[in-house]
Design a protein around this motif. Structure first.
Motif, mmCIF file in Angstrom:
data_model
loop_
_atom_site.group_PDB
_atom_site.id
_atom_site.type_symbol
_atom_site.label_atom_id
_atom_site.label_comp_id
_atom_site.label_asym_id
_atom_site.label_seq_id
_atom_site.Cartn_x
_atom_site.Cartn_y
_atom_site.Cartn_z
ATOM 1 N N LYS A 37 41.590 46.864 43.145
ATOM 2 C CA LYS A 37 42.587 46.086 42.406
ATOM 3 C C LYS A 37 41.928 44.996 41.556
ATOM 4 O O LYS A 37 42.179 44.894 40.357
ATOM 5 C CB LYS A 37 43.587 45.432 43.373
ATOM 6 C CG LYS A 37 44.441 46.432 44.128
ATOM 7 C CD LYS A 37 45.455 45.748 45.023
ATOM 8 C CE LYS A 37 44.822 44.939 46.147
ATOM 9 N NZ LYS A 37 44.008 45.758 47.061
ATOM 10 N N SER A 38 41.080 44.201 42.207
ATOM 11 C CA SER A 38 40.444 43.101 41.471
ATOM 12 C C SER A 38 39.566 43.645 40.353
ATOM 13 O O SER A 38 39.508 43.086 39.263
ATOM 14 C CB SER A 38 39.605 42.249 42.420
ATOM 15 O OG SER A 38 40.421 41.749 43.456
ATOM 16 N N THR A 39 38.904 44.759 40.631
ATOM 17 C CA THR A 39 38.051 45.385 39.612
ATOM 18 C C THR A 39 38.883 45.832 38.418
ATOM 19 O O THR A 39 38.494 45.640 37.270
ATOM 20 C CB THR A 39 37.300 46.600 40.215
ATOM 21 O OG1 THR A 39 36.623 46.179 41.394
ATOM 22 C CG2 THR A 39 36.292 47.166 39.238
ATOM 23 N N LYS A 64 35.848 39.381 47.694
ATOM 24 C CA LYS A 64 37.052 39.801 48.395
ATOM 25 C C LYS A 64 38.193 38.825 48.109
ATOM 26 O O LYS A 64 38.022 37.605 48.163
ATOM 27 C CB LYS A 64 36.759 39.842 49.901
ATOM 28 C CG LYS A 64 37.805 40.599 50.687
ATOM 29 C CD LYS A 64 37.307 40.781 52.113
ATOM 30 C CE LYS A 64 38.460 40.951 53.080
ATOM 31 N NZ LYS A 64 39.089 42.250 53.067
ATOM 32 N N THR A 65 39.324 39.373 47.770
ATOM 33 C CA THR A 65 40.478 38.549 47.444
ATOM 34 C C THR A 65 41.126 38.081 48.739
ATOM 35 O O THR A 65 41.550 38.900 49.536
ATOM 36 C CB THR A 65 41.499 39.375 46.631
ATOM 37 O OG1 THR A 65 40.783 40.180 45.702
ATOM 38 C CG2 THR A 65 42.476 38.512 45.912
ATOM 39 N N VAL A 66 41.173 36.772 48.925
ATOM 40 C CA VAL A 66 41.721 36.300 50.192
ATOM 41 C C VAL A 66 43.124 35.715 50.072
ATOM 42 O O VAL A 66 43.838 35.600 51.040
ATOM 43 C CB VAL A 66 40.793 35.270 50.891
ATOM 44 C CG1 VAL A 66 39.539 35.963 51.416
ATOM 45 C CG2 VAL A 66 40.415 34.142 49.946
ATOM 46 N N THR A 87 48.456 38.704 38.471
ATOM 47 C CA THR A 87 48.427 38.156 39.822
ATOM 48 C C THR A 87 47.756 39.160 40.748
ATOM 49 O O THR A 87 48.207 40.298 40.877
ATOM 50 C CB THR A 87 49.853 37.829 40.301
ATOM 51 O OG1 THR A 87 50.445 36.934 39.364
ATOM 52 C CG2 THR A 87 49.842 37.189 41.681
ATOM 53 N N ASP A 88 46.669 38.720 41.322
ATOM 54 C CA ASP A 88 45.906 39.565 42.236
ATOM 55 C C ASP A 88 46.357 39.234 43.661
ATOM 56 O O ASP A 88 46.676 38.089 43.961
ATOM 57 C CB ASP A 88 44.416 39.261 42.063
ATOM 58 C CG ASP A 88 43.531 40.363 42.622
ATOM 59 O OD1 ASP A 88 44.057 41.296 43.269
ATOM 60 O OD2 ASP A 88 42.307 40.289 42.427
ATOM 61 N N THR A 89 46.430 40.234 44.497
ATOM 62 C CA THR A 89 46.903 40.011 45.863
ATOM 63 C C THR A 89 45.841 40.477 46.855
ATOM 64 O O THR A 89 45.035 41.353 46.541
ATOM 65 C CB THR A 89 48.218 40.774 46.115
ATOM 66 O OG1 THR A 89 47.975 42.180 45.974
ATOM 67 C CG2 THR A 89 49.302 40.364 45.135
ATOM 68 N N PRO A 90 45.808 39.892 48.040
ATOM 69 C CA PRO A 90 44.758 40.187 49.003
ATOM 70 C C PRO A 90 44.753 41.625 49.512
ATOM 71 O O PRO A 90 43.743 42.108 49.972
ATOM 72 C CB PRO A 90 45.047 39.243 50.162
ATOM 73 C CG PRO A 90 46.032 38.276 49.672
ATOM 74 C CD PRO A 90 46.753 38.895 48.530
#
Ligand code: GDP
Ligand code: MG
Length: 296
Positions: A37-39, A64-66, A87-90
């Protein structure tokens, strides 16, 4: 009576207002941890839409998305500013018990509707209410090649009622083209059998022309995407890509994966429609429910 009405002039006025106001568009990425996702968010900002004008402060290496967090970029083209917020989510699935793992996501989406509602109900309401509502939620499916998992069904069922979901197959480079096609077909069946609403919904097609265009999208979802944080040299050009044992998968090459289909749907062909559906359907549903509770 009126030989010449001057609709052109009206269009010019609309355009000029729009240029002054700019465009706000908000995307959210959701899915299990480790699906890229973050990538993909990073890829979106690095890809051709924003390469020229973006403010490159997005983190270069992905950790790592925390927690839930948003990144905004202002993209300017032909004098119009677009503020694109992702919006990135963990991610979920890290816990032994994944029960109610959708709660933080649902809560975030509803909080943005609530913020908008409060502003709308304000006696001194702003001429332009800042819009943080999620216009599109990209749901990441693991490239298992099998079927939808119960957790995906459960999650998307809940989300589908409050936001426009765009499902994608994550890390599509791990599947062959044939595997992708079969997997996509099975997912479409599972979405239908389980009554999961994904964007674009048939009910909201406005005319036959739109129906044809949207049918083409509906026949092709979920997009099989690949994300990357690296550029590679291909025939003397720098391209966003991933090195695999078969060679370099070019993220922005439609023959290699469907990242471009996703990007174009979101920020080119369907941006205004996603905003309209958010306002007229999802927000409206929220607003009616809240006002019926009448304790605003
Ligand atoms: P998140 O937890 O969903 O945010 O996933 P990350 O973006 O942190 O990525 C997790 C790992 O998967 C990293 O090592 C990435 O380099 C890798 N990854 C991300 N996107 C892809 C992809 O499209 N294909 C492959 N093969 N690996 C990917
Ligand atoms: Mg992440």
């Amino acid at each position: 009576l009126f030989g010449y009405v001057g609709i052109e002039a009206v269009l010019d006025q609309m355009r000029s207002k729009m240029m002054k106001a700019g465009v706000e568009f908000n995307i959210m990425v959701v899915g299990q941890s480790g699906l890229g996702k973050s990538t993909l968010v990073n890829t979106l900002f690095k890809s051709k839409v924003s390469r020229k004008s973006c403010t490159p402060n997005y983190e270069e290496t992905i950790s790592k998305t925390v927690k839930l967090h948003s990144v905004s970029h202002v993209i300017e083209e032909k004098g119009v500013k677009m503020k694109l917020t992702v919006t990135d989510t963990p991610g979920f699935g890290d816990n032994i018990n994944n029960e109610n793992c959708w709660e933080p996501i649902v809560k975030y989406i509803n909080e943005q509707y609530e913020k908008y509602l409060i502003e709308e109900l304000n006696v001194n309401r702003k001429r332009r209410i800042p819009d943080s509502r999620v216009h599109s939620c990209i749901y990441f499916l693991p490239a298992t090649g099998h079927r939808l998992r119960p957790i995906d069904i459960e999650f998307m069922k809940r989300l589908g009622n409050i936001v426009s979901i765009v499902p994608v197959i994550a890390k599509a480079d791990t599947l062959t083209i044939e595997e992708r096609l079969e997997f996509k077909e099975r997912i479409r069946q599972d979405l239908t059998t389980n009554g999961i609403c994904v964007y674009p919904l048939k009910e909201y097609d406005e005319d036959p022309e739109e129906r044809i265009l949207n049918n083409r999208i509906r026949d092709n979802i979920p997009f099989a995407v690949v994300g990357t944080d690296k550029e590679h040299q291909v025939n003397g050009n720098k391209v966003l890509g991933r090195k695999t044992k078969w060679g370099i998968i070019e993220v922005e090459n439609v023959a290699h994966c469907e990242f471009v289909n996703l990007r174009d749907l979101l920020i080119r062909s369907h941006l205004q429609d996603l905003k309209d559906v958010t306002h007229n359907i999802h927000y409206e549903t929220y607003r009616v429910q809240r006002l019926n509770q009448s304790n605003v």
